[in-house]
Design a protein around this motif. Structure first.
Motif, PDB file in Angstrom:
ATOM      1  N   MET A  75       0.860  -1.204   0.000  1.00  0.00           N
ATOM      2  CA  MET A  75       0.000   0.000   0.000  1.00  0.00           C
ATOM      3  C   MET A  75       0.891   1.247   0.000  1.00  0.00           C
ATOM      4  O   MET A  75       1.770   1.359   0.844  1.00  0.00           O
ATOM      5  CB  MET A  75      -0.897  -0.017   1.243  1.00  0.00           C
ATOM      6  N   PRO A  76       0.671   2.181  -0.918  1.00  0.00           N
ATOM      7  CA  PRO A  76       1.504   3.397  -0.949  1.00  0.00           C
ATOM      8  C   PRO A  76       1.371   4.234   0.328  1.00  0.00           C
ATOM      9  O   PRO A  76       0.332   4.216   0.982  1.00  0.00           O
ATOM     10  CB  PRO A  76       0.951   4.177  -2.151  1.00  0.00           C
ATOM     11  N   LYS A  77       2.441   4.951   0.627  1.00  0.00           N
ATOM     12  CA  LYS A  77       2.424   5.891   1.755  1.00  0.00           C
ATOM     13  C   LYS A  77       2.290   7.324   1.230  1.00  0.00           C
ATOM     14  O   LYS A  77       2.731   7.634   0.106  1.00  0.00           O
ATOM     15  CB  LYS A  77       3.717   5.778   2.574  1.00  0.00           C
ATOM     16  N   PHE A  78       1.745   8.176   2.072  1.00  0.00           N
ATOM     17  CA  PHE A  78       1.522   9.575   1.693  1.00  0.00           C
ATOM     18  C   PHE A  78       1.901  10.495   2.852  1.00  0.00           C
ATOM     19  O   PHE A  78       1.722  10.129   4.029  1.00  0.00           O
ATOM     20  CB  PHE A  78       0.048   9.808   1.328  1.00  0.00           C
ATOM     21  N   MET A  79       2.426  11.665   2.499  1.00  0.00           N
ATOM     22  CA  MET A  79       2.611  12.745   3.480  1.00  0.00           C
ATOM     23  C   MET A  79       1.768  13.911   3.001  1.00  0.00           C
ATOM     24  O   MET A  79       1.939  14.386   1.869  1.00  0.00           O
ATOM     25  CB  MET A  79       4.078  13.178   3.548  1.00  0.00           C
ATOM     26  N   ASP A  80       0.834  14.334   3.830  1.00  0.00           N
ATOM     27  CA  ASP A  80       0.078  15.522   3.436  1.00  0.00           C
ATOM     28  C   ASP A  80       0.369  16.657   4.400  1.00  0.00           C
ATOM     29  O   ASP A  80       0.823  16.445   5.533  1.00  0.00           O
ATOM     30  CB  ASP A  80      -1.421  15.226   3.298  1.00  0.00           C
ATOM     31  N   ILE A  81       0.173  17.878   3.892  1.00  0.00           N
ATOM     32  CA  ILE A  81       0.520  19.081   4.637  1.00  0.00           C
ATOM     33  C   ILE A  81      -0.691  20.010   4.685  1.00  0.00           C
ATOM     34  O   ILE A  81      -1.331  20.267   3.660  1.00  0.00           O
ATOM     35  CB  ILE A  81       1.701  19.829   3.973  1.00  0.00           C
TER      36      ILE A  81
ATOM     37  N   GLU B  77     -12.427   4.653   2.994  1.00  0.00           N
ATOM     38  CA  GLU B  77     -11.620   4.860   1.784  1.00  0.00           C
ATOM     39  C   GLU B  77     -10.360   3.985   1.793  1.00  0.00           C
ATOM     40  O   GLU B  77      -9.472   4.171   0.952  1.00  0.00           O
ATOM     41  CB  GLU B  77     -11.194   6.338   1.683  1.00  0.00           C
ATOM     42  N   GLY B  78     -10.260   3.084   2.768  1.00  0.00           N
ATOM     43  CA  GLY B  78      -9.082   2.213   2.837  1.00  0.00           C
ATOM     44  C   GLY B  78      -7.816   2.936   3.271  1.00  0.00           C
ATOM     45  O   GLY B  78      -6.708   2.493   2.977  1.00  0.00           O
ATOM     46  N   VAL B  79      -7.969   4.061   3.968  1.00  0.00           N
ATOM     47  CA  VAL B  79      -6.828   4.874   4.410  1.00  0.00           C
ATOM     48  C   VAL B  79      -6.483   4.530   5.864  1.00  0.00           C
ATOM     49  O   VAL B  79      -7.377   4.235   6.662  1.00  0.00           O
ATOM     50  CB  VAL B  79      -7.178   6.379   4.318  1.00  0.00           C
ATOM     51  N   THR B  80      -5.202   4.521   6.191  1.00  0.00           N
ATOM     52  CA  THR B  80      -4.750   4.382   7.577  1.00  0.00           C
ATOM     53  C   THR B  80      -3.829   5.553   7.910  1.00  0.00           C
ATOM     54  O   THR B  80      -2.710   5.639   7.390  1.00  0.00           O
ATOM     55  CB  THR B  80      -3.973   3.066   7.789  1.00  0.00           C
ATOM     56  N   PHE B  81      -4.299   6.466   8.734  1.00  0.00           N
ATOM     57  CA  PHE B  81      -3.443   7.570   9.186  1.00  0.00           C
ATOM     58  C   PHE B  81      -2.563   7.057  10.328  1.00  0.00           C
ATOM     59  O   PHE B  81      -3.060   6.517  11.318  1.00  0.00           O
ATOM     60  CB  PHE B  81      -4.286   8.762   9.649  1.00  0.00           C
ATOM     61  N   GLU B  82      -1.257   7.214  10.169  1.00  0.00           N
ATOM     62  CA  GLU B  82      -0.304   6.640  11.127  1.00  0.00           C
ATOM     63  C   GLU B  82       0.166   7.668  12.157  1.00  0.00           C
ATOM     64  O   GLU B  82       0.372   7.329  13.319  1.00  0.00           O
ATOM     65  CB  GLU B  82       0.899   6.077  10.368  1.00  0.00           C
ATOM     66  N   HIS B  83       0.425   8.889  11.714  1.00  0.00           N
ATOM     67  CA  HIS B  83       0.903   9.933  12.616  1.00  0.00           C
ATOM     68  C   HIS B  83       0.447  11.291  12.100  1.00  0.00           C
ATOM     69  O   HIS B  83       0.258  11.461  10.890  1.00  0.00           O
ATOM     70  CB  HIS B  83       2.439   9.976  12.677  1.00  0.00           C
ATOM     71  N   ALA B  84       0.322  12.231  13.038  1.00  0.00           N
ATOM     72  CA  ALA B  84       0.150  13.638  12.664  1.00  0.00           C
ATOM     73  C   ALA B  84       1.041  14.457  13.593  1.00  0.00           C
ATOM     74  O   ALA B  84       1.110  14.178  14.801  1.00  0.00           O
ATOM     75  CB  ALA B  84      -1.302  14.065  12.801  1.00  0.00           C
TER      76      ALA B  84
ATOM     77  N   PRO C 269      -4.829   3.884  -0.685  1.00  0.00           N
ATOM     78  CA  PRO C 269      -4.818   3.448  -2.083  1.00  0.00           C
ATOM     79  C   PRO C 269      -4.444   4.561  -3.064  1.00  0.00           C
ATOM     80  O   PRO C 269      -3.973   4.282  -4.156  1.00  0.00           O
ATOM     81  CB  PRO C 269      -6.240   2.946  -2.332  1.00  0.00           C
ATOM     82  N   SER C 270      -4.658   5.825  -2.681  1.00  0.00           N
ATOM     83  CA  SER C 270      -4.363   6.939  -3.597  1.00  0.00           C
ATOM     84  C   SER C 270      -4.336   8.254  -2.819  1.00  0.00           C
ATOM     85  O   SER C 270      -4.876   8.339  -1.702  1.00  0.00           O
ATOM     86  CB  SER C 270      -5.438   7.044  -4.687  1.00  0.00           C
TER      87      SER C 270
ATOM     88  N   ALA D 261      -7.864   9.430  -2.169  1.00  0.00           N
ATOM     89  CA  ALA D 261      -8.528   8.810  -1.020  1.00  0.00           C
ATOM     90  C   ALA D 261      -8.144   9.553   0.268  1.00  0.00           C
ATOM     91  O   ALA D 261      -8.992   9.817   1.123  1.00  0.00           O
ATOM     92  CB  ALA D 261      -8.149   7.333  -0.919  1.00  0.00           C
ATOM     93  N   VAL D 262      -6.855   9.909   0.408  1.00  0.00           N
ATOM     94  CA  VAL D 262      -6.409  10.680   1.582  1.00  0.00           C
ATOM     95  C   VAL D 262      -7.166  12.004   1.640  1.00  0.00           C
ATOM     96  O   VAL D 262      -7.704  12.394   2.689  1.00  0.00           O
ATOM     97  CB  VAL D 262      -4.884  10.954   1.513  1.00  0.00           C
ATOM     98  N   GLN D 263      -7.226  12.680   0.493  1.00  0.00           N
ATOM     99  CA  GLN D 263      -7.864  13.996   0.476  1.00  0.00           C
ATOM    100  C   GLN D 263      -9.362  13.900   0.752  1.00  0.00           C
ATOM    101  O   GLN D 263      -9.923  14.755   1.447  1.00  0.00           O
ATOM    102  CB  GLN D 263      -7.597  14.680  -0.877  1.00  0.00           C
TER     103      GLN D 263
END
Lengths: 82, 82
Positions: free
Chosen positions: B1-7, B33-40, B56-57, B60-62
């Motif tokens: 599963m891809p990882k994402f960093m959002d700001i 949405e199949g998202v797992t937030f790991e840290h903020a 997944p994308s 999905a995060v947004q």
């Protein structure tokens, strides 16, 4: 020990090998400033690299990155964490 | 599963309680949405919040952030990690 997130921009096309080498260059000297780099992640499409560290100060993080040849564009102290 | 960093930007003065509540609002619906937030993490002086997730994308995060009431300013897929 405070945590920091720093950002390097304009790194589009960075390879896995280049990221490993740059990160290793930080690890090789981080102890001289009391810094511990925990992770580095790159978005190779838009060109950002994010580094998570523990360090005594933002200046200490930046000094290691500068000496390793890749000054950060932003260094953020992470005052909150969940 | 891809990882994402959002700001998220312009969050100066965010409190620990506000960050916990915002993060919990993401966790409450992330599974849809199949998202797992790991840290903020937040830099409350300059106003950035950084969220690390698996998803997944980027869309999905947004979608989760928008539905939780706090659209991200940037969502980066982390194509490399060390």
């Amino acid at each position: 020990m405070p945590k920091f997130m720093d950002i390097h921009r304009n790194m589009k096309g960075l390879t896995a090998e280049q990221l490993r080498e740059a990160h290793q260059a930080d690890l090789d000297i981080q102890g001289e400033e009391g810094v511990t780099f925990e992770h580095a992640w790159a978005d190779t499409d838009s060109g950002e690299v994010f580094c998570l560290s523990e360090a005594p100060s933002a200046d200490a993080v930046q000094r290691i990155h500068e000496r390793a040849g890749h000054k950060a564009d932003e260094v953020h102290q992470l005052t909150l964490s969940v």
